[in-house]
Design a protein around this motif. Structure first.
Motif, short mmCIF file in Angstrom:
data_model
loop_
_atom_site.label_atom_id
_atom_site.label_comp_id
_atom_site.label_asym_id
_atom_site.label_seq_id
_atom_site.Cartn_x
_atom_site.Cartn_y
_atom_site.Cartn_z
N SER A 36 0.06 -1.09 -0.20
CA SER A 36 0.68 -0.45 0.33
C SER A 36 0.72 1.66 -0.03
CB SER A 36 -1.06 0.08 0.86
OG SER A 36 -1.79 0.80 1.04
N ILE A 37 1.63 1.37 1.00
CA ILE A 37 2.68 2.75 0.89
C ILE A 37 3.30 2.79 -0.94
CG2 ILE A 37 4.50 3.12 2.05
CD1 ILE A 37 3.87 1.63 4.34
N TRP A 38 4.25 1.34 -0.79
CA TRP A 38 5.13 1.58 -2.40
C TRP A 38 3.35 2.32 -3.82
CZ3 TRP A 38 6.75 -3.41 -5.93
CH2 TRP A 38 7.36 -2.54 -6.63
N THR A 39 2.20 1.32 -3.11
CA THR A 39 1.31 2.44 -4.45
C THR A 39 1.23 3.36 -4.57
OG1 THR A 39 0.92 0.12 -4.14
CG2 THR A 39 -1.50 1.89 -4.77
N TRP A 40 1.05 4.05 -3.31
CA TRP A 40 1.04 5.40 -3.18
C TRP A 40 2.07 6.58 -3.75
CZ3 TRP A 40 -3.31 7.35 -2.95
CH2 TRP A 40 -4.61 7.33 -1.55
N ALA A 41 3.40 5.53 -3.47
CA ALA A 41 4.45 6.66 -3.20
C ALA A 41 4.31 6.90 -5.63
CB ALA A 41 5.47 5.69 -2.99
N ILE A 42 3.72 5.28 -6.03
CA ILE A 42 4.01 5.26 -7.07
C ILE A 42 3.15 6.60 -7.85
CG2 ILE A 42 3.28 4.10 -9.28
CD1 ILE A 42 4.39 1.77 -7.93
N ILE A 43 1.51 6.28 -6.95
CA ILE A 43 0.50 7.09 -7.23
C ILE A 43 1.13 8.71 -7.29
CG2 ILE A 43 -1.37 7.83 -6.45
CD1 ILE A 43 -2.59 5.03 -6.28
N ILE A 44 1.66 9.34 -5.86
CA ILE A 44 1.55 10.91 -5.70
C ILE A 44 2.82 11.17 -6.97
CG2 ILE A 44 2.62 12.17 -4.63
CD1 ILE A 44 1.60 10.46 -2.12
N ALA A 45 3.78 10.69 -7.58
CA ALA A 45 4.86 10.24 -7.87
C ALA A 45 4.51 10.34 -9.36
CB ALA A 45 6.24 9.71 -7.99
N PHE A 46 3.50 10.35 -9.97
CA PHE A 46 3.61 9.39 -11.45
C PHE A 46 1.54 10.81 -11.86
CE2 PHE A 46 1.70 7.63 -15.09
CZ PHE A 46 2.63 6.81 -15.48
N TRP A 47 1.35 10.89 -10.54
CA TRP A 47 0.71 11.99 -10.58
C TRP A 47 1.32 12.98 -10.95
CZ3 TRP A 47 -0.86 16.91 -7.13
CH2 TRP A 47 -1.98 17.44 -7.74
N VAL A 48 2.53 13.08 -10.26
CA VAL A 48 3.48 14.71 -10.06
C VAL A 48 3.95 14.83 -11.55
CG1 VAL A 48 5.46 16.05 -9.13
CG2 VAL A 48 4.05 15.06 -8.14
N LYS A 49 4.21 13.57 -12.08
CA LYS A 49 5.14 13.37 -13.49
C LYS A 49 4.19 14.04 -14.77
CE LYS A 49 7.93 10.25 -16.25
NZ LYS A 49 8.64 9.45 -15.93
N LEU A 50 2.98 13.60 -15.01
CA LEU A 50 2.16 13.53 -15.92
C LEU A 50 1.81 14.65 -15.98
CD1 LEU A 50 -0.42 10.42 -15.67
CD2 LEU A 50 1.63 10.41 -17.84
N GLY A 51 1.26 15.73 -14.73
CA GLY A 51 1.09 17.37 -14.72
C GLY A 51 2.14 17.89 -15.20
#
Length: 230
Positions: A36-51
């Motif tokens: 779950s922690i890994w998933t949220w880290a990926i989600i936040i990083a991916f969201w920032v990167k795509l934006g």
């Protein structure tokens, strides 16, 4: 309130459930929490990167189509760390290779330009979607890992019944609670991963469509310039 019910309520807290759980169930819970922690880290990083990628690419495209001199633009902005810039660089490189001779194969040049920029777009999309497989894996596997913890906890409850020869709720409740808690953690890890995977997949598809439109537009520009070559 009955003192027994107060004790039971205390032992059913998340921390207590983890501490009193079997070592197998503890391993399942820890693994799901880490996922779950890994998933949220990926989600936040991916969201920032795509934006950032989406905004920077939009600005880059607007500046490119307003530029009067493509060669000058490529020299100043062609090395930008953007998918659009790398697609542009791939097209320019192929253009220069195909038109450096005395005799130019127009149809072959057009075909090579399309293939080169199409490959560049595919490469950029592969790099952007690199971490999506982790979200897909967590989203599909985490519920089953939690289910394994559930089955193990229920088996432990039945073992307690057999050893104590007592079917009261006080005997079976802790094991069943541990089992359900493992399932809850599995869903807590899986649900955000599935939602994020679907949203990011849609966003990447839009970026791919945008890159393809840019590549097609640049291909058309070079094709018109190719018609003027002798």
């Amino acid at each position: 309130m009955n003192p027994i019910l107060q004790t039971d309520a205390a032992t059913l807290s998340p921390i207590a459930l983890f501490l009193q759980a079997d070592w197998v169930v503890k391993g399942v819970m820890l693994g799901l929490l880490l996922a779950s922690i890994w998933t949220w880290a990926i989600i936040i990083a991916f969201w920032v990167k795509l934006g950032r990628t989406r905004k920077a690419s939009e600005t880059f495209e607007q500046e490119f189509w307003r530029a009067d001199d493509i060669d000058a633009f490529v020299k100043t902005r062609g090395t930008a760390d953007l998918p659009t810039a790398r697609v542009l660089a791939a097209g320019v490189t192929e253009w220069r290779r195909s038109t450096q001779g005395n005799r130019i194969d127009r149809e072959g040049t057009r075909e090579r330009l399309g293939t080169t920029m199409g490959s560049a777009v595919a490469k950029e999309i592969d790099q952007l979607s690199d971490r999506l497989n982790v979200l897909a894996t967590v989203g599909s596997v985490a519920p089953f890992v939690g289910l394994f913890g559930t089955v193990w906890g229920i088996m432990r409850s039945f073992t307690s019944i057999a050893s104590q020869q007592n079917t009261s709720l006080a005997v079976v409740a802790p094991g069943i609670a541990e089992a359900l808690f493992a399932t809850a953690i599995g869903l807590f890890a899986a649900i955000p991963a599935v939602i994020a995977y679907n949203r990011f997949s849609h966003a990447i598809n839009r970026i791919e469509a945008r890159l393809m439109r840019f590549a097609d537009g640049f291909h058309a520009t070079l094709s018109r310039q190719l018609d003027g070559e002798r």
